[in-house]
Design a protein around this motif. Structure first.
Motif, PDB file in Angstrom:
ATOM      1  N   VAL A  96       0.857  -1.171   0.000  1.00 55.49           N
ATOM      2  CA  VAL A  96       0.000   0.000   0.000  1.00 55.49           C
ATOM      3  C   VAL A  96       0.901   1.232   0.000  1.00 55.49           C
ATOM      4  N   HIS A  97       0.598   2.168  -0.902  1.00 58.08           N
ATOM      5  CA  HIS A  97       1.308   3.445  -0.943  1.00 58.08           C
ATOM      6  C   HIS A  97       0.589   4.420  -0.018  1.00 58.08           C
ATOM      7  N   LEU A  98       1.331   5.123   0.820  1.00 58.88           N
ATOM      8  CA  LEU A  98       0.794   6.202   1.640  1.00 58.88           C
ATOM      9  C   LEU A  98       1.538   7.473   1.259  1.00 58.88           C
ATOM     10  N   ILE A  99       0.777   8.513   0.891  1.00 59.47           N
ATOM     11  CA  ILE A  99       1.387   9.740   0.387  1.00 59.47           C
ATOM     12  C   ILE A  99       0.863  10.931   1.176  1.00 59.47           C
ATOM     13  N   PRO A 100       1.746  11.620   1.911  1.00 57.04           N
ATOM     14  CA  PRO A 100       1.326  12.826   2.620  1.00 57.04           C
ATOM     15  C   PRO A 100       0.955  13.920   1.615  1.00 57.04           C
ATOM     16  N   THR A 101      -0.182  14.582   1.825  1.00 59.16           N
ATOM     17  CA  THR A 101      -0.659  15.605   0.895  1.00 59.16           C
ATOM     18  C   THR A 101      -1.249  16.786   1.647  1.00 59.16           C
ATOM     19  N   ASN A 102      -1.316  17.894   0.938  1.00 56.67           N
ATOM     20  CA  ASN A 102      -1.991  19.081   1.452  1.00 56.67           C
ATOM     21  C   ASN A 102      -3.104  19.543   0.523  1.00 56.67           C
ATOM     22  N   ALA A 103      -3.177  18.948  -0.665  1.00 57.66           N
ATOM     23  CA  ALA A 103      -4.213  19.313  -1.635  1.00 57.66           C
ATOM     24  C   ALA A 103      -4.249  18.262  -2.738  1.00 57.66           C
ATOM     25  N   MET A 104      -5.367  18.195  -3.443  1.00 58.94           N
ATOM     26  CA  MET A 104      -5.475  17.281  -4.583  1.00 58.94           C
ATOM     27  C   MET A 104      -4.397  17.566  -5.623  1.00 58.94           C
ATOM     28  N   ALA A 105      -3.960  18.819  -5.702  1.00 64.88           N
ATOM     29  CA  ALA A 105      -2.935  19.202  -6.676  1.00 64.88           C
ATOM     30  C   ALA A 105      -1.605  18.480  -6.415  1.00 64.88           C
ATOM     31  N   ASP A 106      -1.442  17.915  -5.212  1.00 65.23           N
ATOM     32  CA  ASP A 106      -0.225  17.182  -4.880  1.00 65.23           C
ATOM     33  C   ASP A 106      -0.155  15.830  -5.582  1.00 65.23           C
ATOM     34  N   LEU A 107      -1.282  15.389  -6.158  1.00 66.94           N
ATOM     35  CA  LEU A 107      -1.379  14.041  -6.718  1.00 66.94           C
ATOM     36  C   LEU A 107      -1.532  14.080  -8.227  1.00 66.94           C
ATOM     37  N   PRO A 108      -1.159  12.982  -8.899  1.00 68.39           N
ATOM     38  CA  PRO A 108      -1.411  12.932 -10.340  1.00 68.39           C
ATOM     39  C   PRO A 108      -2.913  12.835 -10.582  1.00 68.39           C
ATOM     40  N   PRO A 109      -3.366  13.200 -11.768  1.00 65.40           N
ATOM     41  CA  PRO A 109      -4.805  13.099 -12.059  1.00 65.40           C
ATOM     42  C   PRO A 109      -5.280  11.658 -11.909  1.00 65.40           C
ATOM     43  N   LEU A 110      -6.370  11.482 -11.176  1.00 60.28           N
ATOM     44  CA  LEU A 110      -6.906  10.142 -10.959  1.00 60.28           C
ATOM     45  C   LEU A 110      -8.210   9.916 -11.712  1.00 60.28           C
ATOM     46  N   ALA A 111      -8.785  10.967 -12.265  1.00 58.66           N
ATOM     47  CA  ALA A 111     -10.085  10.848 -12.931  1.00 58.66           C
ATOM     48  C   ALA A 111      -9.911  10.466 -14.397  1.00 58.66           C
TER      49      ALA A 111
END
Length: 130
Positions: A96-111
């Motif tokens: 399982v990957h756990l990724i600390p974030t502060n906003a959706m912009a921190d992540l690659p597009p998932l949609a």
């Protein structure tokens, strides 16, 4: 049972890792290709290829380990949320990957692209079964 994997070698100490947390059944270590600082992998020490092939007790124990590590990451990185991603193809050892974030912009597009509602209704009916 999964084949001998890079994660199995990490568990045995044959390959070094940046350990974050460990108990007798699980190991959490920093991803060497992090999406964000603190990106951590949580694995069972006993290799099982596919997460959903784990027996219910082992799966539940892994999810408790994931929760423990997510809380640790949130507390120690000061992030707003820790997101959980399970891909299942990169290494044939459940993780399982756990990724600390502060906003959706921190992540690659998932949609993906918008779905056709007629096709979605057909698929939902098929998945529900007779």
């Amino acid at each position: 049972m999964a084949a001998d994997t890079i994660f199995s070698k990490i568990v045995r100490g044959e390959i070094p890792c940046h350990k974050v947390w460990e108990d007798d059944r699980h190991l959490a270590f920093l991803d060497i290709r992090p999406m964000k600082p603190g990106h951590t992998l949580v694995i069972p020490k006993v290799a099982v290829d596919y997460l959903f092939d784990m027996d219910p007790e082992a799966y539940g124990a892994l999810m408790q380990a994931v929760r423990t590590v997510a809380r640790l990451l949130k507390e120690r990185t000061g992030c707003q949320r820790v997101v959980e991603i399970v891909l299942g193809y990169e290494v044939p050892h459940a993780h399982v990957h756990l990724i600390p974030t502060n906003a959706m912009a921190d992540l690659p597009p998932l949609a993906g692209s918008p779905g056709d509602h007629g096709e979605l209704a057909k698929l939902a009916a098929r998945l529900r079964g007779p």
